[in-house]
Motif scaffolding. Structure first.
Motif, PDB file in Angstrom:
ATOM      1  N   LYS A  25       0.751  -1.260  -0.132  1.00 55.42           N
ATOM      2  CA  LYS A  25      -0.014   0.142  -0.130  1.00 55.42           C
ATOM      3  C   LYS A  25       0.983   1.215   0.085  1.00 55.42           C
ATOM      4  O   LYS A  25       1.874   1.411   0.751  1.00 55.42           O
ATOM      5  N   VAL A  26       0.359   2.104  -0.768  1.00 51.03           N
ATOM      6  CA  VAL A  26       1.370   3.475  -1.140  1.00 51.03           C
ATOM      7  C   VAL A  26       0.409   4.412  -0.495  1.00 51.03           C
ATOM      8  O   VAL A  26      -0.529   5.000  -1.073  1.00 51.03           O
ATOM      9  N   GLU A  27       0.578   5.254   0.592  1.00 47.65           N
ATOM     10  CA  GLU A  27      -0.477   6.123   1.020  1.00 47.65           C
ATOM     11  C   GLU A  27       0.403   7.334   0.876  1.00 47.65           C
ATOM     12  O   GLU A  27       1.754   7.601   0.430  1.00 47.65           O
ATOM     13  N   GLU A  28       0.048   8.651   1.074  1.00 51.84           N
ATOM     14  CA  GLU A  28       0.594   9.967   1.012  1.00 51.84           C
ATOM     15  C   GLU A  28       2.087   9.985   1.460  1.00 51.84           C
ATOM     16  O   GLU A  28       3.005  10.562   0.878  1.00 51.84           O
ATOM     17  N   LYS A  29       2.245   9.745   2.859  1.00 52.20           N
ATOM     18  CA  LYS A  29       3.300  10.025   3.610  1.00 52.20           C
ATOM     19  C   LYS A  29       4.099   8.952   4.253  1.00 52.20           C
ATOM     20  O   LYS A  29       5.086   8.907   4.778  1.00 52.20           O
ATOM     21  N   ILE A  44       7.344   2.259   5.732  1.00 50.69           N
ATOM     22  CA  ILE A  44       8.466   3.101   5.457  1.00 50.69           C
ATOM     23  C   ILE A  44       8.066   4.525   5.490  1.00 50.69           C
ATOM     24  O   ILE A  44       7.058   5.205   4.856  1.00 50.69           O
ATOM     25  N   PRO A  45       8.361   5.426   6.281  1.00 52.70           N
ATOM     26  CA  PRO A  45       8.201   6.992   6.447  1.00 52.70           C
ATOM     27  C   PRO A  45       8.477   7.599   5.353  1.00 52.70           C
ATOM     28  O   PRO A  45       9.477   7.145   4.581  1.00 52.70           O
ATOM     29  N   ILE A  46       7.802   8.435   4.516  1.00 47.71           N
ATOM     30  CA  ILE A  46       8.407   9.339   3.335  1.00 47.71           C
ATOM     31  C   ILE A  46       9.720   9.822   3.532  1.00 47.71           C
ATOM     32  O   ILE A  46      10.146   9.575   2.509  1.00 47.71           O
ATOM     33  N   SER A  47      10.167   9.967   4.527  1.00 49.63           N
ATOM     34  CA  SER A  47      11.349  10.611   4.545  1.00 49.63           C
ATOM     35  C   SER A  47      12.779   9.635   4.527  1.00 49.63           C
ATOM     36  O   SER A  47      13.604   9.954   4.275  1.00 49.63           O
ATOM     37  N   GLU A  48      11.959   8.502   4.600  1.00 54.14           N
ATOM     38  CA  GLU A  48      13.127   7.318   4.467  1.00 54.14           C
ATOM     39  C   GLU A  48      12.965   6.553   3.397  1.00 54.14           C
ATOM     40  O   GLU A  48      13.577   5.516   2.834  1.00 54.14           O
ATOM     41  N   LEU A  49      12.484   7.146   2.089  1.00 56.75           N
ATOM     42  CA  LEU A  49      11.973   6.541   0.762  1.00 56.75           C
ATOM     43  C   LEU A  49      13.450   6.840  -0.040  1.00 56.75           C
ATOM     44  O   LEU A  49      13.722   6.048  -0.857  1.00 56.75           O
ATOM     45  N   SER A  50      13.882   8.014   0.058  1.00 56.03           N
ATOM     46  CA  SER A  50      14.800   8.431  -0.799  1.00 56.03           C
ATOM     47  C   SER A  50      15.752   9.568  -0.221  1.00 56.03           C
ATOM     48  O   SER A  50      15.376  10.236   0.799  1.00 56.03           O
ATOM     49  N   GLU A  55       7.657  14.585  -2.449  1.00 54.50           N
ATOM     50  CA  GLU A  55       6.479  15.395  -2.136  1.00 54.50           C
ATOM     51  C   GLU A  55       5.498  14.203  -1.749  1.00 54.50           C
ATOM     52  O   GLU A  55       4.851  14.162  -0.710  1.00 54.50           O
ATOM     53  N   LYS A  56       5.185  13.225  -2.403  1.00 54.65           N
ATOM     54  CA  LYS A  56       4.429  12.054  -2.285  1.00 54.65           C
ATOM     55  C   LYS A  56       5.177  10.724  -2.274  1.00 54.65           C
ATOM     56  O   LYS A  56       6.111  10.288  -3.055  1.00 54.65           O
ATOM     57  N   ALA A  57       4.509   9.826  -1.429  1.00 56.52           N
ATOM     58  CA  ALA A  57       5.336   8.358  -1.467  1.00 56.52           C
ATOM     59  C   ALA A  57       5.194   7.649  -2.977  1.00 56.52           C
ATOM     60  O   ALA A  57       6.321   7.198  -3.314  1.00 56.52           O
ATOM     61  N   SER A  58       4.319   8.270  -3.536  1.00 59.97           N
ATOM     62  CA  SER A  58       4.046   7.333  -4.898  1.00 59.97           C
ATOM     63  C   SER A  58       4.959   7.664  -5.744  1.00 59.97           C
ATOM     64  O   SER A  58       5.016   7.264  -6.999  1.00 59.97           O
ATOM     65  N   ASP A  59       5.838   9.106  -5.580  1.00 65.63           N
ATOM     66  CA  ASP A  59       6.855   9.577  -6.558  1.00 65.63           C
ATOM     67  C   ASP A  59       8.009   8.602  -6.472  1.00 65.63           C
ATOM     68  O   ASP A  59       8.758   8.690  -7.204  1.00 65.63           O
ATOM     69  N   LEU A  79       7.463  -2.755  12.399  1.00 67.51           N
ATOM     70  CA  LEU A  79       8.787  -2.367  12.160  1.00 67.51           C
ATOM     71  C   LEU A  79       8.877  -0.925  11.332  1.00 67.51           C
ATOM     72  O   LEU A  79       8.177  -0.926  10.254  1.00 67.51           O
ATOM     73  N   ILE A  80       9.627  -0.046  11.809  1.00 67.63           N
ATOM     74  CA  ILE A  80       9.908   1.118  10.982  1.00 67.63           C
ATOM     75  C   ILE A  80      11.047   0.979  10.082  1.00 67.63           C
ATOM     76  O   ILE A  80      12.158   0.442  10.733  1.00 67.63           O
ATOM     77  N   LEU A  81      11.058   1.176   8.894  1.00 64.31           N
ATOM     78  CA  LEU A  81      11.817   0.590   7.991  1.00 64.31           C
ATOM     79  C   LEU A  81      12.464   1.866   7.269  1.00 64.31           C
ATOM     80  O   LEU A  81      11.840   3.130   7.112  1.00 64.31           O
ATOM     81  N   SER A  82      13.800   1.422   6.473  1.00 60.41           N
ATOM     82  CA  SER A  82      14.259   2.654   5.532  1.00 60.41           C
ATOM     83  C   SER A  82      14.888   2.078   4.276  1.00 60.41           C
ATOM     84  O   SER A  82      15.607   1.068   4.417  1.00 60.41           O
ATOM     85  N   LYS A  83      14.338   2.663   3.355  1.00 58.91           N
ATOM     86  CA  LYS A  83      14.722   2.246   1.928  1.00 58.91           C
ATOM     87  C   LYS A  83      16.237   3.127   1.706  1.00 58.91           C
ATOM     88  O   LYS A  83      17.069   2.642   1.283  1.00 58.91           O
ATOM     89  N   ARG A  84      15.751   4.313   2.283  1.00 54.11           N
ATOM     90  CA  ARG A  84      17.087   5.336   2.110  1.00 54.11           C
ATOM     91  C   ARG A  84      18.604   4.688   2.570  1.00 54.11           C
ATOM     92  O   ARG A  84      19.493   4.921   1.716  1.00 54.11           O
TER      93      ARG A  84
END
Length: 379
Positions: A25-29, A44-50, A55-59, A79-84
């Motif tokens: 699931k991809v939510e906004e944040k 994955i919080p949006i701040s840990e995606l890249s 701006e949006k997680a879908s980006d 679990l709180i995860l990080s892709k970044r």
């Protein structure tokens, strides 16, 4: 799934663990992850995606993406995860190899910010404005989304500092091209070039990625006070290679030597027997050199200067004096002209006294007789 089972699964993980998971699931944040080999969900919080601002997680991701992740925090049910962090760790290894090898690679400009450009290489790469091009760029707005070649010029993993340069790539390519041209050039070669810069002492001509100097003395057969009188920037010119200093990357060129020489067809311009105007350029003990055309001088031998006997040419001529001369002989091959000034001057009339002493005057002195004859001439 019961809360107790979730808690058991959670205990199997620690901060820093590496996990893989599927985006469900991809939510906004934030993004929800189904963690492989576990009944747990991950977030994955949006701040840990890249490494870049999103701006949006879908980006950054889409449902169905399989991701490698790192555990940032263990909560009771997730679990709180990080892709970044995982992306960055992989990227730093690759980037260090590229940096150590001086590798050139392509990357897309993700953003234009104050002072330069931003590139996503798994970590944030920054291209300062001065390192974008080899020339000044006033507006970088059109660079966003553009793919360019780069080299890493600074890398400090501890400070998360990655500085890239496109300018270094351009200059390296130009350097290679310069060496190729230097290796291929030969003295005496005639090639086309473009006037790049004009200075007081000559003109720099681009001959395909490297500049050569045409000294002011090599611009024309005529005397040149200012190079700008003869050439202009952007002008296409034919140049002859005079010399090549490969060690110092210096090339001496000549425009003059690609032009018809001043002695070319001199027999037509100064045919034997013709009368021409010229300027005395040099006086020597045996005569005077007179310039008839730019770069063409002929010799008036001392015996051809005057009908009168003279000890040195300086007695009747001076440098810079305009004179009229007659062409006595032309030798185009040896670039020699024999000239005469006296041939165009009238010989001064000479009076010769021819007489025979009368019989009755034989007793007189010769001087008295000459005196009488002169009196008769005056009458």
């Amino acid at each position: 799934m019961s809360e107790e089972m979730n808690q058991v699964d959670v205990r199997n993980f620690e901060v820093g663990d590496k996990v893989s998971g599927l985006v469900t699931k991809v939510e906004e944040k934030q993004v929800i992850i189904d963690i492989s080999d576990s009944k747990l969900d991950g977030i994955i919080p949006i701040s840990e995606l890249s490494s870049l601002h999103v701006e949006k997680a879908s980006d950054a991701v889409a449902v169905g993406d399989q991701l490698d992740l790192e555990v940032l925090k263990v909560e009771e049910e997730a679990l709180i995860l990080s892709k970044r962090k995982v992306d960055a760790e992989k990227s730093w290894q690759e980037l260090e190899e590229k940096f150590n090898n001086g590798e050139i690679f392509e990357a897309e400009i993700k953003d234009v910010v104050k002072g330069g450009l931003v590139v996503d290489l798994g970590v944030r790469g920054f291209v300062p404005a001065s390192l974008v091009e080899a020339f000044f760029v006033e507006d970088f707005s059109e660079y966003k989304g553009k793919t360019m070649t780069f080299k890493i010029v600074e890398l400090e993993k501890d400070k998360n500092r990655l500085i890239l340069s496109h300018r270094a790539v351009v200059e390296e390519e130009k350097g290679k091209q310069k060496h190729q041209i230097l290796d291929s050039l030969k003295a005496g070669q005639v090639i086309e070039g473009t006037v790049q810069r004009i200075t007081d002492f000559g003109a720099f001509v681009d001959i395909g990625g490297i500049d050569g100097l045409v000294h002011i003395s090599q611009l024309s057969y005529e005397h040149v006070d200012k190079p700008s009188e003869v050439v202009e920037e952007g002008q296409k010119v034919q140049v002859k290679v005079l010399s090549i200093d490969r060690d110092n990357e210096r090339i001496s060129l000549s425009i003059k030597e690609t032009l018809p020489g001043p002695w070319s067809n001199i027999a037509e311009k100064a045919p034997k027997g013709s009368s021409l105007n010229g300027v005395v350029k040099r006086l020597v003990s045996y005569g005077a050199f007179v310039e008839l055309f730019p770069g063409v001088e002929g010799l008036v031998h001392i015996s051809q200067i005057s009908h009168k006997h003279i000890g040195t040419p300086h007695e009747v001529l001076k440098e810079g004096q305009e004179v009229q001369v007659k062409v006595l002989d032309v030798n185009e091959q040896d670039q020699r002209l024999s000239l005469s000034i006296k041939e165009l001057q009238e010989r001064e009339q000479e009076y010769v006294i021819d007489y025979e002493l009368p019989e009755e005057s034989k007793g007189f002195q010769l001087g008295e007789m000459i005196g009488d004859q002169l009196k008769n001439l005056k009458k």
